[in-house]
Scaffold this active site. Structure first.
Site, PDB file in Angstrom:
ATOM      1  N   ASP A  42     -38.416  14.356   5.998  1.00 46.45           N
ATOM      2  CA  ASP A  42     -37.760  14.095   7.279  1.00 46.45           C
ATOM      3  C   ASP A  42     -37.477  12.598   7.428  1.00 46.45           C
ATOM      4  O   ASP A  42     -36.876  12.171   8.414  1.00 46.45           O
ATOM      5  CB  ASP A  42     -38.558  14.660   8.464  1.00 46.45           C
ATOM      6  CG  ASP A  42     -39.922  14.034   8.615  1.00 46.45           C
ATOM      7  OD1 ASP A  42     -40.351  13.273   7.722  1.00 46.45           O
ATOM      8  OD2 ASP A  42     -40.585  14.304   9.650  1.00 46.45           O
ATOM      9  N   SER A  43     -37.877  11.804   6.407  1.00 49.35           N
ATOM     10  CA  SER A  43     -37.449  10.404   6.348  1.00 49.35           C
ATOM     11  C   SER A  43     -35.922  10.343   6.272  1.00 49.35           C
ATOM     12  O   SER A  43     -35.338   9.270   6.473  1.00 49.35           O
ATOM     13  CB  SER A  43     -38.076   9.690   5.145  1.00 49.35           C
ATOM     14  OG  SER A  43     -37.892  10.442   3.963  1.00 49.35           O
ATOM     15  N   ASP A  81     -39.779  19.135   4.310  1.00 50.96           N
ATOM     16  CA  ASP A  81     -40.601  18.725   5.445  1.00 50.96           C
ATOM     17  C   ASP A  81     -40.333  19.613   6.655  1.00 50.96           C
ATOM     18  O   ASP A  81     -39.168  19.904   6.975  1.00 50.96           O
ATOM     19  CB  ASP A  81     -40.239  17.283   5.849  1.00 50.96           C
ATOM     20  CG  ASP A  81     -41.364  16.310   5.568  1.00 50.96           C
ATOM     21  OD1 ASP A  81     -42.531  16.728   5.472  1.00 50.96           O
ATOM     22  OD2 ASP A  81     -41.056  15.110   5.454  1.00 50.96           O
ATOM     23  N   LYS A 110     -43.942  20.940   3.761  1.00 54.95           N
ATOM     24  CA  LYS A 110     -44.949  19.923   4.051  1.00 54.95           C
ATOM     25  C   LYS A 110     -45.022  19.756   5.557  1.00 54.95           C
ATOM     26  O   LYS A 110     -43.977  19.779   6.229  1.00 54.95           O
ATOM     27  CB  LYS A 110     -44.594  18.596   3.382  1.00 54.95           C
ATOM     28  CG  LYS A 110     -45.532  17.449   3.779  1.00 54.95           C
ATOM     29  CD  LYS A 110     -45.351  16.234   2.895  1.00 54.95           C
ATOM     30  CE  LYS A 110     -44.210  15.332   3.279  1.00 54.95           C
ATOM     31  NZ  LYS A 110     -44.277  14.748   4.633  1.00 54.95           N
ATOM     32  N   GLU A 112     -47.251  17.566   8.851  1.00 53.91           N
ATOM     33  CA  GLU A 112     -48.178  16.479   9.165  1.00 53.91           C
ATOM     34  C   GLU A 112     -49.357  16.970   9.996  1.00 53.91           C
ATOM     35  O   GLU A 112     -49.193  17.791  10.900  1.00 53.91           O
ATOM     36  CB  GLU A 112     -47.434  15.374   9.929  1.00 53.91           C
ATOM     37  CG  GLU A 112     -46.364  14.705   9.089  1.00 53.91           C
ATOM     38  CD  GLU A 112     -45.637  13.564   9.810  1.00 53.91           C
ATOM     39  OE1 GLU A 112     -46.085  13.131  10.891  1.00 53.91           O
ATOM     40  OE2 GLU A 112     -44.603  13.122   9.264  1.00 53.91           O
ATOM     41  N   GLU A 179     -50.723   8.989   3.300  1.00 53.73           N
ATOM     42  CA  GLU A 179     -49.789   7.876   3.518  1.00 53.73           C
ATOM     43  C   GLU A 179     -50.502   6.700   4.166  1.00 53.73           C
ATOM     44  O   GLU A 179     -51.159   6.848   5.215  1.00 53.73           O
ATOM     45  CB  GLU A 179     -48.619   8.350   4.407  1.00 53.73           C
ATOM     46  CG  GLU A 179     -47.628   7.221   4.693  1.00 53.73           C
ATOM     47  CD  GLU A 179     -46.320   7.670   5.329  1.00 53.73           C
ATOM     48  OE1 GLU A 179     -46.118   8.891   5.507  1.00 53.73           O
ATOM     49  OE2 GLU A 179     -45.499   6.790   5.653  1.00 53.73           O
TER      50      GLU A 179
HETATM   51  O1  KIV Z   1     -40.491  12.252   4.815  1.00 52.32           O
HETATM   52  C1  KIV Z   1     -40.879  11.577   3.851  1.00 52.32           C
HETATM   53  O2  KIV Z   1     -40.096  11.002   3.106  1.00 52.32           O
HETATM   54  C2  KIV Z   1     -42.300  11.463   3.634  1.00 52.32           C
HETATM   55  C3  KIV Z   1     -42.753  10.264   2.854  1.00 52.32           C
HETATM   56  C4  KIV Z   1     -44.108   9.853   3.264  1.00 52.32           C
HETATM   57  C5  KIV Z   1     -42.668  10.488   1.381  1.00 52.32           C
HETATM   58  O3  KIV Z   1     -43.049  12.276   4.055  1.00 52.32           O
END
Ligand code: KIV
Length: 262
Positions: A42-43, A81, A110, A112, A179
């Site tokens: 999600d970056s 993400d 993924k 958080e 991270e």
């Molecule tokens: O969204 C992202 O790019 C991440 C980074 C920490 C790799 O989660």
């Protein structure tokens, strides 16, 4: 590569290498590499869309990026993400979000944190959706931290991150990203867990490393975090090419007759 191979890599002490990607062109290039997995992070909210945080990303945007990457690198293991709050509105909403990303071409998701959405993590894993956790600095909680800061520097914080990592493993996660935490803490978490740790700003002892593609290619001209080693002078190369194109057009040397149709 798949989620089971991730765990096998740890038992065989083979380091894992992950890179972010958000589009088809770079995915095509990544498809030619030995990189173990592609993270549709999600970056994208920051790197591609120019926001100051990842909070503006949603499932629909993540679906579009995931589809583009899956078209470009169909043989690679793709982790997508789960964007801000998409796994915090109950198990059923989390399943719907993950479903969209898996249908778009992801092989895993993924997300958080862990506290407060343990049920979603467990149900996703039990439903055949491999889950990677993400601890330490959690960019989706940036408003809570008041900035992008290294996490886990106090004994209490460190114990809490270790506890969350163990919880993630218990809930069925196949890996956990760490991270921006001290290298010593990442090392302790890595030796405690049976699932691999993937570090970004978490020192050398993690079971693998991930970097944002634009950072590792040296394309990010605004910000270069300490941990993001550029492996290529991308910005200089791109700027030089653009200057050459500009000069060639203005000098009338582009296109040549060879570059024109008769
Ligand atoms: O969204 C992202 O790019 C991440 C980074 C920490 C790799 O989660």
């Amino acid at each position: 590569m798949d989620s089971k191979s991730f765990i096998r890599a740890k038992t065989e002490a083979r380091k894992l290498c992950i890179v972010t990607c958000y589009d088809y062109t770079f995915a095509r290039l990544l498809s030619k590499t030995a990189i173990d997995a592609i993270l549709v992070g999600d970056s994208a909210g920051m790197v591609i869309h120019g926001h100051s945080s990842t909070l503006g990303m949603n499932v629909e945007l993540m679906r579009l990026h995931t589809e583009a990457v899956a078209r470009g690198a169909p043989q690679h293991f793709i982790i997508a993400d789960m964007p801000f709050l998409s796994f915090r509105k109950g198990v059923s909403a989390a399943l719907d979000s993950a479903h969209t990303l898996m249908i778009a071409g992801a092989h895993a998701v993924k997300l958080e944190g862990v506290d407060g959405h343990e049920d979603a993590i467990q149900r996703l894993s039990q439903s055949g959706i491999p889950v990677m956790g993400h601890l330490g600095l959690q960019p989706q909680s940036i408003r809570g931290y008041g900035g992008y800061k290294v996490q886990g520097r106090t004994g209490e914080q460190a114990r809490d991150i270790l506890r969350q990592a163990v919880t993630l493993e218990t809930l069925g996660a196949f890996a956990v990203m760490l991270e921006c935490i001290p290298a010593g803490l990442a090392s302790e978490i890595t030796s405690t867990l049976h699932i691999p740790t993937i570090g970004i700003g978490a020192g050398p002892d993690c079971d693998g490393q991930v970097l944002v593609l634009q950072d590792l290619l040296g394309l990010n001209i605004d910000f270069q975090p300490k941990f993001a080693r550029p492996f290529f002078d991308g910005a200089r190369g791109v700027l030089a090419a653009l200057a050459q194109f500009d000069q060639a057009v203005k000098a009338g040397t582009f296109p040549s007759s060879d570059e024109s149709y008769s």
